[in-house]
Design a protein around this motif. Structure first.
Motif, PDB file in Angstrom:
ATOM      1  N   GLY A   1       0.740  -1.144   0.068  1.00  0.00           N
ATOM      2  CA  GLY A   1      -0.050  -0.063  -0.003  1.00  0.00           C
ATOM      3  C   GLY A   1       0.890   1.265  -0.079  1.00  0.00           C
ATOM      4  O   GLY A   1       0.483   2.220  -0.384  1.00  0.00           O
TER       5      GLY A   1
ATOM      6  N   GLY B   1      -6.383  -5.376   6.556  1.00  0.00           N
ATOM      7  CA  GLY B   1      -5.433  -5.182   5.232  1.00  0.00           C
ATOM      8  C   GLY B   1      -4.494  -6.414   5.368  1.00  0.00           C
ATOM      9  O   GLY B   1      -4.639  -7.356   6.069  1.00  0.00           O
TER      10      GLY B   1
ATOM     11  N   ASP C   1     -13.051  -3.940  10.831  1.00  0.00           N
ATOM     12  CA  ASP C   1     -12.752  -3.099   9.418  1.00  0.00           C
ATOM     13  C   ASP C   1     -14.185  -2.733   8.965  1.00  0.00           C
ATOM     14  O   ASP C   1     -15.232  -3.443   8.962  1.00  0.00           O
ATOM     15  CB  ASP C   1     -12.118  -4.430   8.645  1.00  0.00           C
ATOM     16  CG  ASP C   1     -11.409  -3.595   7.064  1.00  0.00           C
ATOM     17  OD1 ASP C   1     -10.340  -3.033   7.288  1.00  0.00           O
ATOM     18  OD2 ASP C   1     -12.062  -3.183   6.468  1.00  0.00           O
TER      19      ASP C   1
ATOM     20  N   ARG D   1     -13.522  -7.561   3.647  1.00  0.00           N
ATOM     21  CA  ARG D   1     -12.094  -7.863   4.313  1.00  0.00           C
ATOM     22  C   ARG D   1     -12.401  -8.679   5.604  1.00  0.00           C
ATOM     23  O   ARG D   1     -11.838  -9.441   6.074  1.00  0.00           O
ATOM     24  CB  ARG D   1     -11.837  -6.596   4.644  1.00  0.00           C
ATOM     25  CG  ARG D   1     -10.998  -5.799   3.563  1.00  0.00           C
ATOM     26  CD  ARG D   1      -9.861  -6.228   2.919  1.00  0.00           C
ATOM     27  NE  ARG D   1      -9.268  -5.265   1.877  1.00  0.00           N
ATOM     28  CZ  ARG D   1      -8.523  -4.333   1.898  1.00  0.00           C
ATOM     29  NH1 ARG D   1      -8.131  -3.834   3.146  1.00  0.00           N
ATOM     30  NH2 ARG D   1      -8.326  -3.573   1.017  1.00  0.00           N
TER      31      ARG D   1
ATOM     32  N   SER E   1      -4.531  -0.049  11.131  1.00  0.00           N
ATOM     33  CA  SER E   1      -5.362   0.683  10.171  1.00  0.00           C
ATOM     34  C   SER E   1      -4.911   2.258   9.882  1.00  0.00           C
ATOM     35  O   SER E   1      -5.079   2.927   8.995  1.00  0.00           O
ATOM     36  CB  SER E   1      -6.867   0.985  10.733  1.00  0.00           C
ATOM     37  OG  SER E   1      -6.856   1.901  11.957  1.00  0.00           O
TER      38      SER E   1
ATOM     39  N   ARG F   1     -11.144  -5.101  -2.810  1.00  0.00           N
ATOM     40  CA  ARG F   1     -11.141  -5.117  -1.338  1.00  0.00           C
ATOM     41  C   ARG F   1     -10.833  -6.724  -1.008  1.00  0.00           C
ATOM     42  O   ARG F   1     -10.163  -6.741   0.161  1.00  0.00           O
ATOM     43  CB  ARG F   1     -12.337  -4.526  -0.736  1.00  0.00           C
ATOM     44  CG  ARG F   1     -12.238  -3.387  -0.805  1.00  0.00           C
ATOM     45  CD  ARG F   1     -13.140  -2.549   0.262  1.00  0.00           C
ATOM     46  NE  ARG F   1     -13.088  -1.125   0.012  1.00  0.00           N
ATOM     47  CZ  ARG F   1     -14.296  -0.422  -0.440  1.00  0.00           C
ATOM     48  NH1 ARG F   1     -15.157  -1.011  -0.942  1.00  0.00           N
ATOM     49  NH2 ARG F   1     -14.020   0.927  -0.654  1.00  0.00           N
TER      50      ARG F   1
ATOM     51  N   LEU G   1      -5.790  -8.448  -1.759  1.00  0.00           N
ATOM     52  CA  LEU G   1      -4.849  -7.236  -0.642  1.00  0.00           C
ATOM     53  C   LEU G   1      -3.575  -6.981  -1.200  1.00  0.00           C
ATOM     54  O   LEU G   1      -3.122  -6.072  -0.879  1.00  0.00           O
ATOM     55  CB  LEU G   1      -4.599  -8.094   0.539  1.00  0.00           C
ATOM     56  CG  LEU G   1      -5.755  -8.447   1.542  1.00  0.00           C
ATOM     57  CD1 LEU G   1      -5.576  -9.056   2.895  1.00  0.00           C
ATOM     58  CD2 LEU G   1      -6.869  -7.207   1.562  1.00  0.00           C
ATOM     59  N   ARG G   2      -3.265  -7.785  -2.217  1.00  0.00           N
ATOM     60  CA  ARG G   2      -2.032  -7.324  -2.994  1.00  0.00           C
ATOM     61  C   ARG G   2      -2.172  -7.744  -4.691  1.00  0.00           C
ATOM     62  O   ARG G   2      -2.233  -8.693  -5.047  1.00  0.00           O
ATOM     63  CB  ARG G   2      -0.771  -8.369  -2.480  1.00  0.00           C
ATOM     64  CG  ARG G   2      -0.326  -7.736  -0.965  1.00  0.00           C
ATOM     65  CD  ARG G   2       0.361  -6.584  -1.222  1.00  0.00           C
ATOM     66  NE  ARG G   2       1.153  -6.140   0.105  1.00  0.00           N
ATOM     67  CZ  ARG G   2       0.864  -5.293   1.031  1.00  0.00           C
ATOM     68  NH1 ARG G   2      -0.558  -5.051   0.980  1.00  0.00           N
ATOM     69  NH2 ARG G   2       1.458  -5.368   2.132  1.00  0.00           N
TER      70      ARG G   2
END
Length: 337
Positions: free
Chosen positions: A45, A184, A205, A210, A234, A328, A331-332
């Motif tokens: 991120g 995340g 979250d 998520r 977060s 969402r 995550l990557r």
């Protein structure tokens, strides 16, 4: 240096005007240095924030600090071998300054960071969004078993190792009530690590997708109530405040997500004293945490759905496509140079 099939490599060089593929001369590794062929890099991120202009960074530069690859050449005074499959630390430390001597090598007074250095400096091949990366002396490289998939291994060098450092700061979660704020990659990893150690793990979250991911790693959507340990990944001041107020007697709050300026959070000193509370921060990690990350992923790679968190990789030619936030439930994003 061992003979390579090419004397140049390709790299995705980022600047404020976009990403440009360039050919870069392959360096001759010096003492303590490794030249690694990158197999897969995941998109943290922080790189998305850099590209979006929300985070200052040298430009031009080669971004990318979560990756896995194989050693193809090395200089003298290294402990590795040609062909080893490795992940590596974000930070390169001098090992001599006061901070390094105190054990805070990630905060070395002369620290250099993978994926954070100027392309025009003395370490142009410093990021993972390239066919090769040069790892200078002071970088920790850890061997990864071949049975651990690339998409599982790559995040070890940032997300997983940072979580291992946060767990060390918090203390043993076994049998304790744990709150994780933020689902995340770091939050999901913390859920998995605490669940593996026998904790009761609650997760918060704002996004239902998520929370559903967190369930698959051992987390339960938060239902309120006191907790013994809390982790904030977060960076939300509201989440930090809420977590602080949830700590039971002797509780610990570990902050790892507040990496940009934001609103301040108030702390009642009397409540901290009478409650024996601990509030601590974690930023980056030490080499032992990277080793722990690889061990953790090796133990759990076939029992937990890590692979589902990472999108199918794109090639360097399509790297611009991964500089937008992924769905969402993913995550990557990933790049396969």
């Amino acid at each position: 240096m061992d003979t390579l099939t090419r004397r140049v490599t390709r790299a995705a060089v980022w600047s404020e005007t976009g990403v440009e593929l360039r050919e870069v001369e392959l360096p001759e590794p010096g003492p303590g240095e490794l030249l690694v062929r990158v197999d897969l890099a995941t998109v943290c991120g922080s790189d998305l924030h850099t590209v979006a202009g929300r985070r200052p960074a040298p430009a031009p530069s080669i971004l990318g600090h979560e990756a896995v690859g194989r050693v193809v050449a090395m200089g003298p005074d290294t402990d590795h071998e040609i062909g080893e499959r490795v992940v590596w630390s974000v930070t390169a430390a001098c090992g001599r300054c006061a901070r390094c001597r105190r054990g805070f090598t990630a905060k070395c007074e002369r620290v250099r960071k993978v994926g954070h250095e100027a392309f025009t400096g003395d370490w142009p091949l410093s990021g993972g969004y390239a066919e090769h990366i040069l790892l200078p002396a002071g970088i920790a490289a850890v061997v990864v078993p071949d049975r651990v998939p690339d998409a599982v291994a790559a995040p070890a060098g940032c997300a997983t190792a940072t979580v291992m450092a946060a767990l060390e700061a918090a203390g043993d979660p076994t049998g304790r009530r744990v709150l994780v704020c933020g689902a995340g990659m770091l939050g999901i990893t913390a859920v998995a690590a605490c669940s593996e150690r026998g904790a009761e793990v609650l997760i918060t979250d704002p996004h239902p997708e998520r929370l559903e991911l967190a369930r698959r790693f051992g987390g339960t959507p938060d239902s309120g109530g006191p907790v013994d340990l809390a982790f904030d990944f977060s960076g939300s001041a509201a989440a930090v405040t809420a977590a602080l107020h949830r700590l039971d007697l002797g509780g610990t709050l570990v902050l790892a997500g507040s990496v940009a300026p934001g609103p301040t959070v108030s702390l009642d000193p009397e409540a901290a004293v009478r409650g024996w509370l601990t509030v601590t921060g974690v930023h980056n990690y030490e080499p032992r945490h990277l080793s722990s990350a690889v061990e953790f992923l090796t133990r759990t790679h076939d029992s937990l759905p890590w692979r589902d968190l990472v999108a199918d990789p794109v090639g360097l030619d399509a790297i611009a496509a991964v500089f937008a936030p992924p769905p969402r439930a993913i995550l990557r994003a990933a790049v396969s140079p």
